[in-house]
Design a protein around this motif. Structure first.
Motif, PDB file in Angstrom:
ATOM      1  N   ARG A  53       0.791  -1.234   0.000  1.00  0.00           N
ATOM      2  CA  ARG A  53       0.000   0.000   0.000  1.00  0.00           C
ATOM      3  C   ARG A  53       0.821   1.283   0.000  1.00  0.00           C
ATOM      4  NH1 ARG A  53      -3.720  -2.606  -1.721  1.00  0.00           N
ATOM      5  NH2 ARG A  53      -4.796  -4.103  -0.438  1.00  0.00           N
ATOM      6  N   GLY A  54       2.144   1.165   0.164  1.00  0.00           N
ATOM      7  CA  GLY A  54       2.962   2.367   0.252  1.00  0.00           C
ATOM      8  C   GLY A  54       2.773   3.067   1.582  1.00  0.00           C
ATOM      9  N   GLN A  55       2.813   2.306   2.671  1.00  0.00           N
ATOM     10  CA  GLN A  55       2.618   2.857   4.011  1.00  0.00           C
ATOM     11  C   GLN A  55       3.904   2.729   4.827  1.00  0.00           C
ATOM     12  OE1 GLN A  55      -0.617   0.373   5.259  1.00  0.00           O
ATOM     13  NE2 GLN A  55      -2.160   1.741   4.407  1.00  0.00           N
ATOM     14  N   LEU A  56       3.858   3.229   6.054  1.00  0.00           N
ATOM     15  CA  LEU A  56       4.983   3.178   6.990  1.00  0.00           C
ATOM     16  C   LEU A  56       6.246   3.797   6.395  1.00  0.00           C
ATOM     17  CD1 LEU A  56       4.607  -0.422   8.484  1.00  0.00           C
ATOM     18  CD2 LEU A  56       3.847   1.738   9.475  1.00  0.00           C
ATOM     19  N   GLY A  57       6.058   4.843   5.603  1.00  0.00           N
ATOM     20  CA  GLY A  57       7.202   5.525   5.028  1.00  0.00           C
ATOM     21  C   GLY A  57       7.863   4.797   3.863  1.00  0.00           C
ATOM     22  N   GLN A  58       7.263   3.722   3.400  1.00  0.00           N
ATOM     23  CA  GLN A  58       7.814   2.947   2.287  1.00  0.00           C
ATOM     24  C   GLN A  58       7.092   3.327   0.997  1.00  0.00           C
ATOM     25  OE1 GLN A  58      10.468   0.896   2.955  1.00  0.00           O
ATOM     26  NE2 GLN A  58      10.183   1.830   4.963  1.00  0.00           N
ATOM     27  N   SER A  59       7.817   3.276  -0.105  1.00  0.00           N
ATOM     28  CA  SER A  59       7.144   3.478  -1.382  1.00  0.00           C
ATOM     29  C   SER A  59       6.488   2.162  -1.794  1.00  0.00           C
ATOM     30  CB  SER A  59       8.140   3.951  -2.444  1.00  0.00           C
ATOM     31  OG  SER A  59       9.159   2.998  -2.593  1.00  0.00           O
ATOM     32  N   LYS A  60       5.465   2.264  -2.593  1.00  0.00           N
ATOM     33  CA  LYS A  60       4.745   1.074  -3.050  1.00  0.00           C
ATOM     34  C   LYS A  60       5.690   0.204  -3.877  1.00  0.00           C
ATOM     35  CE  LYS A  60       0.093   0.183  -4.613  1.00  0.00           C
ATOM     36  NZ  LYS A  60      -1.112   0.750  -5.178  1.00  0.00           N
ATOM     37  N   ASP A  61       5.799  -1.069  -3.514  1.00  0.00           N
ATOM     38  CA  ASP A  61       6.702  -1.993  -4.190  1.00  0.00           C
ATOM     39  C   ASP A  61       6.006  -3.351  -4.325  1.00  0.00           C
ATOM     40  OD1 ASP A  61       8.730  -3.617  -5.139  1.00  0.00           O
ATOM     41  OD2 ASP A  61      10.229  -2.891  -3.716  1.00  0.00           O
ATOM     42  N   PRO A  62       5.263  -3.568  -5.421  1.00  0.00           N
ATOM     43  CA  PRO A  62       4.497  -4.807  -5.574  1.00  0.00           C
ATOM     44  C   PRO A  62       5.361  -6.067  -5.526  1.00  0.00           C
ATOM     45  CG  PRO A  62       3.827  -3.199  -7.218  1.00  0.00           C
ATOM     46  CD  PRO A  62       5.027  -2.646  -6.527  1.00  0.00           C
ATOM     47  N   ARG A  63       6.580  -6.015  -6.026  1.00  0.00           N
ATOM     48  CA  ARG A  63       7.432  -7.215  -6.011  1.00  0.00           C
ATOM     49  C   ARG A  63       7.789  -7.629  -4.590  1.00  0.00           C
ATOM     50  NH1 ARG A  63      12.233  -6.899  -9.961  1.00  0.00           N
ATOM     51  NH2 ARG A  63      12.252  -9.095  -9.463  1.00  0.00           N
ATOM     52  N   ARG A  64       8.172  -6.667  -3.755  1.00  0.00           N
ATOM     53  CA  ARG A  64       8.479  -6.986  -2.354  1.00  0.00           C
ATOM     54  C   ARG A  64       7.224  -7.421  -1.614  1.00  0.00           C
ATOM     55  NH1 ARG A  64      12.817  -2.819   0.164  1.00  0.00           N
ATOM     56  NH2 ARG A  64      13.774  -4.620   1.161  1.00  0.00           N
ATOM     57  N   CYS A  65       6.115  -6.755  -1.893  1.00  0.00           N
ATOM     58  CA  CYS A  65       4.831  -7.114  -1.280  1.00  0.00           C
ATOM     59  C   CYS A  65       4.525  -8.580  -1.548  1.00  0.00           C
ATOM     60  CB  CYS A  65       3.735  -6.212  -1.846  1.00  0.00           C
ATOM     61  SG  CYS A  65       2.059  -6.796  -1.566  1.00  0.00           S
ATOM     62  N   ILE A  66       4.585  -8.975  -2.813  1.00  0.00           N
ATOM     63  CA  ILE A  66       4.264 -10.348  -3.201  1.00  0.00           C
ATOM     64  C   ILE A  66       5.265 -11.331  -2.612  1.00  0.00           C
ATOM     65  CG2 ILE A  66       4.179 -11.906  -5.206  1.00  0.00           C
ATOM     66  CD1 ILE A  66       2.693  -9.614  -6.679  1.00  0.00           C
ATOM     67  N   ALA A  67       6.533 -10.963  -2.574  1.00  0.00           N
ATOM     68  CA  ALA A  67       7.548 -11.865  -2.007  1.00  0.00           C
ATOM     69  C   ALA A  67       7.296 -12.112  -0.519  1.00  0.00           C
ATOM     70  CB  ALA A  67       8.944 -11.283  -2.218  1.00  0.00           C
TER      71      ALA A  67
END
Length: 198
Positions: free
Chosen positions: A62-76
């Protein structure tokens, strides 16, 4: 949710609801607090804390907690949780594959099937949508009805509404025969045309 909270505040102390500027300030403070907490979440995630691992995955989704949205890391990250049998992660992973550009419908269907077989009604509703001929590249009205019926029987209001809109359609196959087939053969992950009913 904020409007409900504002209405509750107004009832409690007699003041009018929050202004847009107050809401914006409250949201900015929330975002700053969450960004400040991110290092602790990620440290706890590295130590294997379940909730922190979900928070870390969600931060990348979702691009929260100061992180940019990163679908690859999310899925991993979600794949690791789902592989450990976490049903909530399976549903989140299915959703992440649907939101990916282009959508990974085959992968989403796989994770939704695993979660649905574990009894998750949200995953059952997603499977009903995936098989809905009006929206799907896996069109099978019998499966769409079956999964929406299973989800609705477990309290999924979206599936209940879908079924009410389609009330003139034929009923899904006998549920017990379907469950028995899945128990014997496992969920079908190949071509939907190979899905056989007893």
């Amino acid at each position: 949710a904020m409007a409900l909270r504002d209405a509750a505040d107004a009832r409690r102390d007699g003041t009018p609801g929050k202004t847009e500027a107050q809401r914006t300030a409250r949201n900015a403070q929330w975002d700053a607090d969450m960004a400040a907490a991110a290092p602790q979440f990620f440290e706890a995630a590295a130590l294997g804390h379940r909730v922190a691992r979900y928070s870390q995955a969600n931060a990348y989704c979702r691009g929260q907690l100061g992180q940019s949205k990163d679908p690859r890391r999310c899925i991993a990250l979600l794949t690791m949780l789902a592989a450990e049998g976490e049903v909530e992660a399976m549903v989140m992973l299915g959703r992440a594959h649907l939101e990916h550009k282009p959508p990974g419908l085959t992968e989403a269907r796989y994770w939704f099937e695993r979660a649905a077989n574990a009894g998750d009604n949200e995953a059952m509703g997603f499977l009903g949508a995936i098989y809905d001929p009006a929206y799907s590249r896996f069109p099978d009205m019998r499966l769409a009805i079956f999964w929406h019926q299973m989800a609705a029987s477990r309290g999924n209001h979206i599936s209940r509404g879908w079924l009410q809109a389609k009330d003139a359609l034929p009923r899904a196959p006998d549920q017990q025969a379907f469950v028995d087939r899945i128990d014997r053969q496992g969920p079908d992950r190949s071509d939907p045309a190979n899905f056989a009913y007893e």
